[in-house]
Design an enzyme around this catalytic site. Structure first.
Site, PDB file in Angstrom:
ATOM      1  N   VAL A  40      40.442   6.808  21.316  1.00  0.00           N
ATOM      2  CA  VAL A  40      39.682   6.698  19.999  1.00  0.00           C
ATOM      3  C   VAL A  40      38.334   6.430  20.518  1.00  0.00           C
ATOM      4  O   VAL A  40      38.167   5.769  21.582  1.00  0.00           O
ATOM      5  CB  VAL A  40      40.600   5.653  19.227  1.00  0.00           C
ATOM      6  CG1 VAL A  40      39.594   5.170  17.962  1.00  0.00           C
ATOM      7  CG2 VAL A  40      41.828   5.768  18.866  1.00  0.00           C
TER       8      VAL A  40
ATOM      9  N   ALA B  53      34.997   3.119  23.414  1.00  0.00           N
ATOM     10  CA  ALA B  53      36.329   4.000  23.076  1.00  0.00           C
ATOM     11  C   ALA B  53      37.523   3.202  23.762  1.00  0.00           C
ATOM     12  O   ALA B  53      37.342   2.209  24.408  1.00  0.00           O
ATOM     13  CB  ALA B  53      35.985   5.157  23.953  1.00  0.00           C
ATOM     14  N   LYS B  54      38.462   3.686  23.652  1.00  0.00           N
ATOM     15  CA  LYS B  54      39.830   3.291  24.237  1.00  0.00           C
ATOM     16  C   LYS B  54      40.907   4.373  24.325  1.00  0.00           C
ATOM     17  O   LYS B  54      40.951   5.268  23.399  1.00  0.00           O
ATOM     18  CB  LYS B  54      40.454   2.198  23.664  1.00  0.00           C
ATOM     19  CG  LYS B  54      41.302   1.320  24.325  1.00  0.00           C
ATOM     20  CD  LYS B  54      40.401   0.429  25.629  1.00  0.00           C
ATOM     21  CE  LYS B  54      41.308  -0.423  26.446  1.00  0.00           C
ATOM     22  NZ  LYS B  54      40.565  -1.440  27.231  1.00  0.00           N
ATOM     23  N   GLY B  55      41.540   4.461  25.282  1.00  0.00           N
ATOM     24  CA  GLY B  55      42.792   5.437  25.536  1.00  0.00           C
ATOM     25  C   GLY B  55      43.789   4.625  25.799  1.00  0.00           C
ATOM     26  O   GLY B  55      44.149   3.732  26.191  1.00  0.00           O
TER      27      GLY B  55
END
Ligand code: NAD
Length: 420
Positions: free
Chosen positions: A66, A111-113
């Site tokens: 995201v 962001a992050k995953g």
């Protein structure tokens, strides 16, 4: 004020992140349209990751990335491997990254995953295959000028090396700046592995002093003994703080005279857990210990409406992202306890990630002393700014920090204007 155009969420970290944003944006006087824009991820992708296990069986895993906001620069945020990963959790963590980068004035969005996997149940070779396939699936979206992943729960410098290699092979040349938290041999930065913990301890010592507690001889409990918690416990001990209890996902241990952090690190390396450290006792409720300082450094939502009243620490410094729910914040605030919010307290990691990215892009590496001095300067300045703002506005540190961060992002967004 409501986030009218967003689908509702039923509790959890995304609800917490939106509540915090809404409170700050309301204080800033923003209208519903701007708040909705600030709350909404710019881009998100969910990918399937077929994995061939070592025994030949094929398993399908799910991953997310995201990208919450790019207004101030490329997106930046960790990659988490955990069986609890959900898209909403990744959305919340991405939003917090946007505010963290803005608050610390590093030129990134958030962001992050995440991949839904319990890494303890997979071999290194399997984790490498998962990382390479996940990277391949998200590679059109990442890159030094787009989105730069880093380690988080369940991932480490090897994960970042595999990610960097996979991306580089696809590009046809080595792209060191696509990720941070890499091994030193692949353009990692000195000081990155301990940066989050050093930052946590810089602000913890400042927060203790602001509460009139001299760190030397103060007591602390640390929840989570991974990349953040273990080094934080060590640096606190180095500063004279008595770390009387630590925990991990298997249990909590304590010693009233202070734990031997070096013996504990050896014990964890040998057994995989803090539990059963010789000379320690099991602790039933680490969060409820009567200590000066509590450092939650594990997962989200651990201090909530149901247990906040039993938390007795005078100062709580959030090594983890999102450990305190908004309902718990109200209870702690009413009891006069100080909560140093995640977007300030654990920002040391993204600061040195930024330094790593700058070094990789310039192909020129700094000394450990230089990295640590620059980190200390940024953390101290951010603490003073947030503390001063909170004092002036007579609001909790989280509200002050979120207002400062959200305002920076909103300004960038408004100055860029709308395209087309
Ligand atoms: P990690 O995987 O290295 O360690 C996590 C630790 O928490 C482990 O010791 C695990 O056993 C423990 N844990 C998990 N659930 C627990 C529970 N319910 N109770 C007690 N302990 C529990 O992860 P990490 O990188 O140290 O990340 C910890 C937190 O810090 C996360 O919220 C992460 O997002 C945040 N954070 C990490 C970094 C970084 O640089 N690694 C930077 C900023 C924020």
């Amino acid at each position: 004020m409501t986030l009218t155009t967003l689908p509702a969420v039923d509790g959890g970290p995304l609800n917490d992140a939106r509540t915090q944003l809404r409170e700050a944006a309301t204080l800033l006087g923003y209208d519903d349209g701007l708040i909705t824009m600030l709350a909404t991820p710019r881009r998100e992708v969910t990918v399937s990751i077929p994995l061939r296990r070592d025994d030949g069986a094929v398993e399908l895993l799910i991953g997310h990335r995201v990208q919450h906001n790019f207004s101030r620069g490329p997106a930046k945020g960790g990659l988490r491997y955990s069986p609890d990963v959900t898209l909403d959790e990744v959305r919340a963590l991405a939003m917090w990254m946007t505010w963290k980068c803005a608050l610390l004035d590093v030129p990134y969005g958030g962001a992050k995953g995440g991949v839904r996997i319990d890494p303890r149940n997979y071999s290194r070779a399997e984790l490498e295959r998962v990382t390479r396939r996940y990277t391949s699936e998200i590679s059109p979206l990442i890159g030094p000028e787009r989105d730069i992943p880093a380690p988080d729960i369940g991932t480490d410098e090897d994960t970042m090396a595999w990610l960097m290699d996979t991306y580089s092979v696809q590009q046809g040349h080595t792209v060191l700046g696509v990720t941070t938290g890499k091994p030193l041999s692949l353009g990692g930065s000195l000081g990155r592995a301990t940066a989050t913990s050093r930052g946590v301890v810089h602000v913890a010592l400042a927060a203790l002093r602001s509460a009139g507690i001299e760190p030397a001889g103060a007591t602390a409990a640390v929840q989570g003994f991974g990349k953040v918690g273990s080094h934080a416990a060590r640096f606190l001990t180095d500063a004279g703080v008595r770390v009387v209890a630590v925990s991990d996902q298997y249990g909590a241990i304590g010693c009233p005279t202070g734990l031997d952090i070096h013996a504990l690190a050896d014990h964890v390396a040998a057994t995989g857990s803090v539990v059963d450290l010789p000379g320690s006792d099991p602790i039933p409720d680490l969060l409820g210990l009567d200590v000066d300082l509590l450092v939650p450094a594990a997962v989200e939502g651990v201090i909530h409406a149901g247990n906040a009243a039993s938390v007795r620490a005078r100062v709580i410094v959030e090594g983890a992202n999102g450990p305190t729910t908004p309902e718990a914040d109200v209870i702690l605030q009413a009891a006069g306890q100080i909560v140093v919010p995640d977007i300030l307290a654990n920002a040391g990691g993204v600061i040195v990630s930024y330094f790593e990215w700058v070094q990789a892009n310039q192909a020129y590496w700094w000394s450990a002393d230089e990295v640590e001095a620059r980190l200390a300067d940024r953390m101290t300045a951010a603490w003073e700014r947030v503390h001063g703002h909170a004092t002036r506005l007579e609001v909790p540190l989280r509200t002050a920090a979120t207002c400062l961060a959200v305002e920076r992002v909103a300004q960038a967004h408004l100055q860029r204007g709308l395209y087309p």
